[in-house]
Design an enzyme around this catalytic site. Structure first.
Site, PDB file in Angstrom:
ATOM      1  N   SER A  87      -2.318  -5.377  -3.939  1.00  0.00           N
ATOM      2  CA  SER A  87      -1.609  -5.338  -2.665  1.00  0.00           C
ATOM      3  C   SER A  87      -1.979  -4.080  -1.879  1.00  0.00           C
ATOM      4  CB  SER A  87      -0.101  -5.440  -2.908  1.00  0.00           C
ATOM      5  OG  SER A  87       0.589  -5.731  -1.714  1.00  0.00           O
ATOM      6  N   ASP A 233       0.001 -12.367  -2.781  1.00  0.00           N
ATOM      7  CA  ASP A 233       0.099 -10.974  -3.232  1.00  0.00           C
ATOM      8  C   ASP A 233      -0.041 -10.853  -4.749  1.00  0.00           C
ATOM      9  OD1 ASP A 233       1.511  -8.417  -4.064  1.00  0.00           O
ATOM     10  OD2 ASP A 233       1.584  -8.222  -1.887  1.00  0.00           O
TER      11      ASP A 233
END
Length: 755
Positions: A87, A233
């Site tokens: 991320s 993510d």
């Protein structure tokens, strides 16, 4: 290892031979020690440096603390041999792996428009003019598509259009690297397979796309399609990917964990905190599993980020320092990994030598949906093969393509070939298209009996042929009903020529005043069919020639009779030239509007009247820090003939000489000049504003009656908040006749004065 030597004691006196023999044991003892020293290595002598893997966790804006850790590692001269990120950690890791210096990473993050990364709209200035003409009436486009099988929505609140541009710019020097092992520092990004929930380690492809996939927060950013899988993510599967660094061959791991701690029971009192806790539970569990893989040789850095959240993007300098301070607390362990000054210079030189910008573009390739011709994109791109890549111009073109509203994302990437860099442009059609819904609301109340309330909705059907034809229908219900349906047909693949045909119905109520007293109220309904041809002048200008045929009818007359009974036929030709570069239809902070329209009504064109009229408007606005100034000049004049009451120019109402009632100033000709100054307050998410305004002008039967002495004036104070429906404003106004008026207004746009 312990070696024990036993030597027999031999003593000979007055014998040279015995002296030699007596020294032999000591000779062999020292010889053995020297052999052992040659065989057993001394730490750091003739031994390869252990491979150091840097692992950066996800955490939104708190990921900027990773940059501070990098700063501290460089201060200690600790080389990194591989870097892995999830991320936000993948973004920092990728920039460092590409060879970007830490101070440049810091400056890029400080100067980054973080809010732009959370919206797709590149800005009103990039929309075609036909969108701008109606965006004041239908401003709300929530990403709803409609088709035969129902209503559809997109895969996330944000598709990541602007985020893609930002990541492309940040990774430009590594754009031609397809194998992440060939970056200056080998790199991996971690994402999550949306279908299975397992981690996906990205080790090749476009670097910007890899970061984009790794940070696709579920429900916020739309998933990224890669290799037939939808990726989200990486924090969902592996927020601190120590295992990935081990698989890459790391002997020692430096792990930086910025995962949010779990909240206590007393901290979970609101819905948002409960949702946040559920997300943290998911990432915290896989983070604990990764922490268990660390050994005594590894270093775990956990910056103290209490009080900072994943959305605190404007606290970069503080987060940098918190990360650096946390790393310096582990200086003893990290200094064991440090190298000499000469070795560090060699290490840094190797990284920087691999970071080279791409050369001239060898060719351009396009990938787009099936509904439009390939030339639709090609004609809109100014970049040519053989030229150096002009990123600013290319992204400007792509933003204008995105502004058409056909695509979920429009992106570019580079990949190598034998001939040189190949520019690949991909336009991904909206999965919820090609027909879209939009909505609007307009409200104006002067607390004196004049209230206007309208709700509007629109359906736009797009990509109806390979040239990009559209059919748009709008409906407004309320005190000013309106219906319009039009077909827009481009005449070529580019921006240049177009044709429009439409039908429209609208009704408005007018108050008629005499000497400041309302004497009558009428409703006027217009029904018309119109056709036009035109040419777009760049992205913000347009010239249009049109013909309108229809009629106006006066209904529900109350009070003194002031209008003719029955229908009044209309038939006229028009010419219109418009420039509109305003940043926002309701609350512009930059840009300008200039428009002029001529109307030529003749009996030979089907009209009951014979007159020529011109409407003109100029508006400019500019901002300095949080201050904004807007100036406006508007005029409507009948140059010859009699336009009739149904076509009269009307002033009065909010920002049309605010201290006067709507329609209180009526005539064939009118002039309005105004200036507004406002200041913005509050945060970036929901700013509020306050300001002052001055307006002057009037309406006359003829401009021959206009005098400086009969101009009326209005001063106003206003305050409001900017919303997705437009500004909600409270205003009070005072005129030179000692009259006060107050307003509550929602959704006022200056451009509606012209249209």
């Amino acid at each position: 290892m312990c070696l024990i030597f036993h030597w027999p004691m031999m003593i000979h006196i007055n014998n040279p031979t015995s002296d030699i023999l007596s020294t032999a044991p000591r000779f062999f003892l020292w010889l053995s020690v020297l052999v052992l020293l040659a065989v057993v290595p001394t730490p750091g002598a003739g031994q390869e440096r252990p491979k150091v893997g840097l692992v950066l966790s996800g955490g939104g804006a708190k990921g900027m603390a990773h940059v501070g850790v990098l700063r501290a590692l460089e201060e200690m001269k600790v080389p990194v041999d591989m870097v892995v990120g999830t991320s936000a950690g993948s973004a920092v890791a990728a920039l460092y792996a590409s060879g970007m210096p830490v101070d440049e990473i810091e400056q890029r993050f400080i100067g980054l428009d973080w809010l732009a990364s959370f919206r797709d709209d590149p800005g009103r200035v990039y929309k075609p003019l036909r969108r701008k003409q109606s965006d004041w009436r239908l401003p709300l486009a929530p990403g709803l598509g409609i088709s035969e099988d129902g209503i559809h929505v997109g895969g996330g609140l944000v598709t990541g259009q602007n985020l893609g541009f930002i990541l492309n710019e940040l990774t430009r020097n590594a754009a031609l690297v397809d194998d992440f092992d060939k970056l200056p520092i080998p790199f991996r990004a971690v994402a999550t397979d949306l279908e299975t929930g397992v981690e996906v380690v990205i080790d090749s492809g476009n670097l910007a796309d890899a970061i984009r996939a790794s940070m696709s927060i579920p429900g916020v950013y739309a998933p990224v399609e890669r290799g037939g899988r939808l990726l989200i993510d990486g924090g969902v599967a592996n927020n601190l990917p120590v295992s990935v660094a081990r698989d890459m061959g790391a002997d020692i791991v430096i792990a930086v964990d910025i995962t949010d701690p779990l909240l206590k029971t007393e901290q979970m009192k609101e819905a948002f905190s409960v949702v946040g806790q559920l997300t943290t539970l998911m990432t915290r569990r896989n983070t604990e599993n990764q922490l268990a893989l660390l050994t005594d040789k590894d270093t775990l850095i956990q910056p103290d980020l209490q009080g900072y959240g994943s959305a605190d993007f404007f606290d970069g300098p503080v987060l940098f320092e918190l990360g650096a301070s946390a790393a310096r607390e582990h200086a003893v362990a990290l200094n064991r990994l440090a190298v000499s000054a000469d070795e560090w210079r060699t290490y840094r030189a190797a990284l920087e030598s691999k970071s080279e910008p791409p050369g001239p573009v060898a060719r351009i390739e396009f990938t787009q949906g099936r509904r439009l011709a390939n030339d639709f994109l090609r004609e809109r791109i100014r970049q040519q093969p053989g030229q150096e890549l002009d990123v600013e111009r290319l992204e400007s073109d792509l933003k204008r393509i995105y502004g058409l509203g056909y695509y979920e994302s429009v992106s570019w990437s580079l990949f190598p070939s034998e001939q040189g860099p190949v520019l690949h442009i991909q336009a991904r059609e909206k999965s919820w298209g090609p027909n879209y819904l939009s909505f609007g609301l307009n409200y104006e109340d002067n607390f004196d009996g004049d209230t206007r309330f309208n709700l509007a909705s629109g359906l736009r059907m797009t990509e109806l042929n390979r040239l990009g034809a559209e059919w748009q229908t709008g409906l407004q219900l309320g005190t000013q009903p309106w219906v319009r349906s039009q077909w827009y047909q481009p005449l070529d693949y580019g921006y240049d020529r177009f044709a429009v045909i439409g039908v429209e119905y609208r009704r408005d109520d007018y108050s008629i005043y005499r000497d400041g007293t309302r004497i009558s109220q009428i409703d006027v309904a217009f029904r018309q069919i119109d056709a036009a041809v035109g040419m777009e002048l760049g992205g913000n200008g347009e010239v249009r020639l049109g013909y309108v045929r229809g009629y106006a009818r006066v209904d529900d007359e109350v009070g003194e009779p002031v209008a003719p009974a029955g229908s009044i036929h209309q038939g006229y030709a028009s010419v219109q030239l418009v420039h509109d570069s305003l940043s926002d239809a309701f609350y512009p902070k930059s840009g300008a509007f200039a428009g002029i329209r001529g109307r030529f009504e003749r009996d030979s064109l089907g009209s009951d009247r014979d007159f020529d009229a011109v409407t003109g408007m100029v508006l400019g606005t500019a901002s300095w820090q949080r201050f904004n100034v807007t100036g406006l000049l508007f005029t409507r004049q009948v140059l010859s003939g009699d336009a009739g009451l149904e076509n009269a120019a009307r002033l009065g109402g909010f920002r049309r000489l605010s201290a006067y009632a709507p329609g209180e100033l009526t005539g064939n000709d009118s002039v309005l000049a105004s200036a507004y100054a406002r200041r913005e307050f509050g945060g970036p998410v929901l700013p509020w504003f306050a300001g002052v305004g001055f307006e002057t002008g009037n309406a006359w039967e003829s401009m021959d009656d206009a005098r400086w002495s009969n101009l009326v004036r209005s001063w106003s104070l206003f305050a409001g908040i900017d919303t997705f429906l437009g500004p909600v404003q409270l205003s009070t106004a005072y005129n030179n006749e000692d009259n006060w008026t107050a307003y509550l207004n929602i959704g006022f746009s200056f451009t509606q004065l012209f249209y």
